[in-house]
Write a protein that holds these residues in place. Structure first.
Motif, PDB file in Angstrom:
ATOM      1  N   GLY A 228       0.862  -1.188   0.000  1.00  0.00           N
ATOM      2  CA  GLY A 228       0.000   0.000   0.000  1.00  0.00           C
ATOM      3  C   GLY A 228       0.893   1.231   0.000  1.00  0.00           C
ATOM      4  N   SER A 229       0.895   1.925   1.103  1.00  0.00           N
ATOM      5  CA  SER A 229       1.794   3.072   1.272  1.00  0.00           C
ATOM      6  C   SER A 229       2.023   3.239   2.763  1.00  0.00           C
ATOM      7  CB  SER A 229       1.177   4.342   0.661  1.00  0.00           C
ATOM      8  OG  SER A 229      -0.059   4.624   1.283  1.00  0.00           O
ATOM      9  N   THR A 230       2.922   4.126   3.119  1.00  0.00           N
ATOM     10  CA  THR A 230       3.204   4.350   4.539  1.00  0.00           C
ATOM     11  C   THR A 230       1.912   4.700   5.287  1.00  0.00           C
ATOM     12  OG1 THR A 230       5.417   5.144   3.999  1.00  0.00           O
ATOM     13  CG2 THR A 230       4.536   5.722   6.175  1.00  0.00           C
ATOM     14  N   GLY A 231       1.657   3.994   6.356  1.00  0.00           N
ATOM     15  CA  GLY A 231       0.447   4.246   7.137  1.00  0.00           C
ATOM     16  C   GLY A 231      -0.690   3.292   6.833  1.00  0.00           C
ATOM     17  N   THR A 232      -0.531   2.455   5.815  1.00  0.00           N
ATOM     18  CA  THR A 232      -1.616   1.536   5.445  1.00  0.00           C
ATOM     19  C   THR A 232      -1.961   0.584   6.592  1.00  0.00           C
ATOM     20  OG1 THR A 232      -1.115   1.602   3.082  1.00  0.00           O
ATOM     21  CG2 THR A 232      -2.271  -0.342   3.883  1.00  0.00           C
ATOM     22  N   PHE A 233      -0.945   0.057   7.276  1.00  0.00           N
ATOM     23  CA  PHE A 233      -1.219  -0.880   8.370  1.00  0.00           C
ATOM     24  C   PHE A 233      -2.043  -0.217   9.464  1.00  0.00           C
ATOM     25  CE2 PHE A 233       0.156  -2.977  12.407  1.00  0.00           C
ATOM     26  CZ  PHE A 233      -0.394  -4.221  12.162  1.00  0.00           C
ATOM     27  N   ASN A 234      -1.681   1.002   9.827  1.00  0.00           N
ATOM     28  CA  ASN A 234      -2.448   1.700  10.876  1.00  0.00           C
ATOM     29  C   ASN A 234      -3.883   1.964  10.426  1.00  0.00           C
ATOM     30  OD1 ASN A 234      -0.338   1.783  12.723  1.00  0.00           O
ATOM     31  ND2 ASN A 234       0.457   3.711  11.891  1.00  0.00           N
ATOM     32  N   GLN A 235      -4.063   2.284   9.147  1.00  0.00           N
ATOM     33  CA  GLN A 235      -5.416   2.474   8.628  1.00  0.00           C
ATOM     34  C   GLN A 235      -6.191   1.156   8.640  1.00  0.00           C
ATOM     35  OE1 GLN A 235      -4.203   4.159   4.858  1.00  0.00           O
ATOM     36  NE2 GLN A 235      -4.852   6.200   5.489  1.00  0.00           N
ATOM     37  N   LEU A 236      -5.485   0.064   8.336  1.00  0.00           N
ATOM     38  CA  LEU A 236      -6.125  -1.252   8.355  1.00  0.00           C
ATOM     39  C   LEU A 236      -6.587  -1.605   9.772  1.00  0.00           C
ATOM     40  CD1 LEU A 236      -6.874  -3.871   6.901  1.00  0.00           C
ATOM     41  CD2 LEU A 236      -4.507  -4.639   7.213  1.00  0.00           C
ATOM     42  N   LEU A 237      -5.763  -1.278  10.762  1.00  0.00           N
ATOM     43  CA  LEU A 237      -6.161  -1.533  12.152  1.00  0.00           C
ATOM     44  C   LEU A 237      -7.439  -0.767  12.507  1.00  0.00           C
ATOM     45  CD1 LEU A 237      -2.724  -1.401  14.050  1.00  0.00           C
ATOM     46  CD2 LEU A 237      -3.964  -3.406  13.210  1.00  0.00           C
ATOM     47  N   GLU A 238      -7.557   0.461  11.983  1.00  0.00           N
ATOM     48  CA  GLU A 238      -8.759   1.258  12.260  1.00  0.00           C
ATOM     49  C   GLU A 238      -9.993   0.615  11.636  1.00  0.00           C
ATOM     50  OE1 GLU A 238      -6.332   5.557  12.316  1.00  0.00           O
ATOM     51  OE2 GLU A 238      -7.877   5.166  10.809  1.00  0.00           O
ATOM     52  N   VAL A 239      -9.856   0.089  10.421  1.00  0.00           N
ATOM     53  CA  VAL A 239     -11.002  -0.551   9.769  1.00  0.00           C
ATOM     54  C   VAL A 239     -11.384  -1.826  10.524  1.00  0.00           C
ATOM     55  CG1 VAL A 239     -11.916  -1.515   7.624  1.00  0.00           C
ATOM     56  CG2 VAL A 239     -10.262   0.351   7.535  1.00  0.00           C
ATOM     57  N   ILE A 240     -10.385  -2.592  10.956  1.00  0.00           N
ATOM     58  CA  ILE A 240     -10.663  -3.817  11.723  1.00  0.00           C
ATOM     59  C   ILE A 240     -11.449  -3.472  12.989  1.00  0.00           C
ATOM     60  CG2 ILE A 240      -9.596  -5.653  13.081  1.00  0.00           C
ATOM     61  CD1 ILE A 240      -7.275  -5.614  11.026  1.00  0.00           C
ATOM     62  N   GLU A 241     -11.032  -2.431  13.677  1.00  0.00           N
ATOM     63  CA  GLU A 241     -11.729  -2.008  14.891  1.00  0.00           C
ATOM     64  C   GLU A 241     -13.155  -1.570  14.571  1.00  0.00           C
ATOM     65  OE1 GLU A 241     -10.622  -2.353  17.896  1.00  0.00           O
ATOM     66  OE2 GLU A 241     -12.483  -1.563  18.744  1.00  0.00           O
ATOM     67  N   VAL A 243     -15.058  -2.542  11.976  1.00  0.00           N
ATOM     68  CA  VAL A 243     -15.870  -3.712  11.631  1.00  0.00           C
ATOM     69  C   VAL A 243     -16.177  -4.528  12.887  1.00  0.00           C
ATOM     70  CG1 VAL A 243     -15.892  -5.891  10.368  1.00  0.00           C
ATOM     71  CG2 VAL A 243     -14.969  -3.832   9.291  1.00  0.00           C
ATOM     72  N   GLY A 244     -15.164  -4.725  13.724  1.00  0.00           N
ATOM     73  CA  GLY A 244     -15.371  -5.509  14.939  1.00  0.00           C
ATOM     74  C   GLY A 244     -16.437  -4.908  15.829  1.00  0.00           C
ATOM     75  N   SER A 245     -16.449  -3.581  15.946  1.00  0.00           N
ATOM     76  CA  SER A 245     -17.440  -2.906  16.777  1.00  0.00           C
ATOM     77  C   SER A 245     -18.849  -3.142  16.240  1.00  0.00           C
ATOM     78  CB  SER A 245     -17.130  -1.402  16.814  1.00  0.00           C
ATOM     79  OG  SER A 245     -18.113  -0.715  17.558  1.00  0.00           O
ATOM     80  N   VAL A 246     -19.005  -3.034  14.920  1.00  0.00           N
ATOM     81  CA  VAL A 246     -20.319  -3.255  14.300  1.00  0.00           C
ATOM     82  C   VAL A 246     -20.773  -4.700  14.502  1.00  0.00           C
ATOM     83  CG1 VAL A 246     -21.535  -3.375  12.081  1.00  0.00           C
ATOM     84  CG2 VAL A 246     -20.043  -1.428  12.595  1.00  0.00           C
ATOM     85  N   LEU A 247     -19.879  -5.637  14.304  1.00  0.00           N
ATOM     86  CA  LEU A 247     -20.243  -7.051  14.425  1.00  0.00           C
ATOM     87  C   LEU A 247     -20.618  -7.408  15.865  1.00  0.00           C
ATOM     88  CD1 LEU A 247     -17.552  -8.718  12.123  1.00  0.00           C
ATOM     89  CD2 LEU A 247     -19.990  -8.454  11.669  1.00  0.00           C
ATOM     90  N   ARG A 248     -19.887  -6.856  16.839  1.00  0.00           N
ATOM     91  CA  ARG A 248     -20.211  -7.161  18.237  1.00  0.00           C
ATOM     92  C   ARG A 248     -21.607  -6.655  18.588  1.00  0.00           C
ATOM     93  NH1 ARG A 248     -14.656  -6.241  18.688  1.00  0.00           N
ATOM     94  NH2 ARG A 248     -14.889  -3.994  19.029  1.00  0.00           N
ATOM     95  N   LYS A 249     -21.972  -5.496  18.069  1.00  0.00           N
ATOM     96  CA  LYS A 249     -23.322  -4.968  18.328  1.00  0.00           C
ATOM     97  C   LYS A 249     -24.372  -5.832  17.654  1.00  0.00           C
ATOM     98  CE  LYS A 249     -21.844  -0.162  18.929  1.00  0.00           C
ATOM     99  NZ  LYS A 249     -21.833   1.203  18.359  1.00  0.00           N
ATOM    100  N   GLU A 250     -24.105  -6.277  16.429  1.00  0.00           N
ATOM    101  CA  GLU A 250     -25.063  -7.124  15.714  1.00  0.00           C
ATOM    102  C   GLU A 250     -25.276  -8.447  16.439  1.00  0.00           C
ATOM    103  OE1 GLU A 250     -24.257  -5.562  11.129  1.00  0.00           O
ATOM    104  OE2 GLU A 250     -23.689  -7.601  11.727  1.00  0.00           O
ATOM    105  N   ARG A 251     -24.220  -9.004  17.005  1.00  0.00           N
ATOM    106  CA  ARG A 251     -24.328 -10.304  17.680  1.00  0.00           C
ATOM    107  C   ARG A 251     -25.044 -10.201  19.018  1.00  0.00           C
ATOM    108  NH1 ARG A 251     -18.057 -11.304  16.175  1.00  0.00           N
ATOM    109  NH2 ARG A 251     -18.382 -11.945  14.011  1.00  0.00           N
ATOM    110  N   GLU A 252     -25.105  -8.998  19.559  1.00  0.00           N
ATOM    111  CA  GLU A 252     -25.810  -8.812  20.830  1.00  0.00           C
ATOM    112  C   GLU A 252     -27.314  -8.705  20.633  1.00  0.00           C
ATOM    113  OE1 GLU A 252     -24.044  -5.323  22.377  1.00  0.00           O
ATOM    114  OE2 GLU A 252     -22.177  -6.297  23.002  1.00  0.00           O
ATOM    115  N   LEU A 253     -27.756  -8.483  19.381  1.00  0.00           N
ATOM    116  CA  LEU A 253     -29.190  -8.306  19.127  1.00  0.00           C
ATOM    117  C   LEU A 253     -29.948  -9.626  19.225  1.00  0.00           C
ATOM    118  CD1 LEU A 253     -29.000  -5.841  16.090  1.00  0.00           C
ATOM    119  CD2 LEU A 253     -29.472  -5.305  18.486  1.00  0.00           C
TER     120      LEU A 253
END
Length: 253
Positions: A228-241, A243-253
């Motif tokens: 990617g480019s410099t900073g891609t990994f940190n951006q990827l970590l943000e997307v993972i967080e 997505v994870g937040s959305v999925l945890r809320k969906e699983r609680e329903l």
């Protein structure tokens, strides 16, 4: 990561997680307890389920997620990006023999990994008077044909490959570099994440026995920032967080 890539990565991660997530009922939990009786010494039911999900997810991530994710990220920057990409051609038999010998000697501990010396050895043999040729083919987990400094070959593995995987990967990388030697090629073994946290702490013995860790391996952040480019990994970590937040809320329903 531009907005289109961000959305594509988000969708890919979310779909993969949704399709891979298995719910466990009472019957399945009892089956887990019988299948892993000693784990109950350390884990309650929730921990046992989490451990089972983790083992299943790691296998699926290696086969299904990482190559697709790498292609998605690299495609923002390059036009010639492919997964499971075949590269084939002819090499002199003396060169293929040298590649096999290097892998064998590394595996047996007769020599220590040195990328520059190994490649010079293979290419020097290729310039010899041997005119017998052998048709060879390697498959790249990720291939970027228009990578900045020359075509890029990447083998994506877990961060603790065994000796067989390491030796096979070494042969594939040297074969690719010999095939494309006129194009300033690059080849790496890439680990999508680093359980040792830092490169300095990476100490997996099987890898260090076969691979020149400095010149042949991209670890975690290095891999994603390279394609990617410099900073891609940190951006990827943000997307993972995200997505994870959305999925945890969906699983609680």
């Amino acid at each position: 990561m531009n907005p289109n890539t961000h959305q594509a990565v988000y969708d890919l991660l979310k779909n993969f997680a949704q399709q891979s997530f298995k719910r466990y009922g009472v019957k399945e939990i009892e089956e887990l307890k019988r299948a892993y009786p000693f784990h109950k010494l350390f884990l309650d039911d929730a921990g046992l389920i989490a451990a089972k999900r983790e083992r299943s997810a790691v296998t699926k991530m290696g086969m299904l997620l990482f190559p697709r994710l790498a292609k998605c990220i690299a495609s923002e920057h390059y036009q010639q990006v492919a997964v499971e990409h075949k590269i084939e051609g002819l090499l002199r038999k003396s060169a293929t023999d040298a590649i096999a010998r290097i892998a064998r000697e590394l595996r047996s501990g007769q020599r220590r990994p040195n990328h520059a010396a190994e490649l010079a050895e293979v290419l020097r043999v290729d310039d010899d008077s041997d005119h017998e040729t052998v048709k060879v083919r390697v498959i790249a987990d990720l291939f970027i044909g228009d990578f900045g400094t020359g075509p890029l070959f990447v083998e994506i593995k877990t961060s603790k490959p065994n000796l067989d995987i390491g030796a096979q990967t070494k042969q594939k990388m040297l074969t690719f570099l010999a095939l494309r030697s006129q194009d300033n090629p690059q080849a790496y073994l890439a680990f999508p994440y680093n359980p040792y946290s830092t490169r300095a702490n990476y100490k997996h013995g099987m890898t260090k026995k076969i691979m020149d860790v400095r010149d042949e391996i991209l670890i975690g952040e290095e891999f994603w920032d390279t394609i990617g480019s410099t900073g891609t990994f940190n951006q990827l970590l943000e997307v993972i967080e995200e997505v994870g937040s959305v999925l945890r809320k969906e699983r609680e329903l």
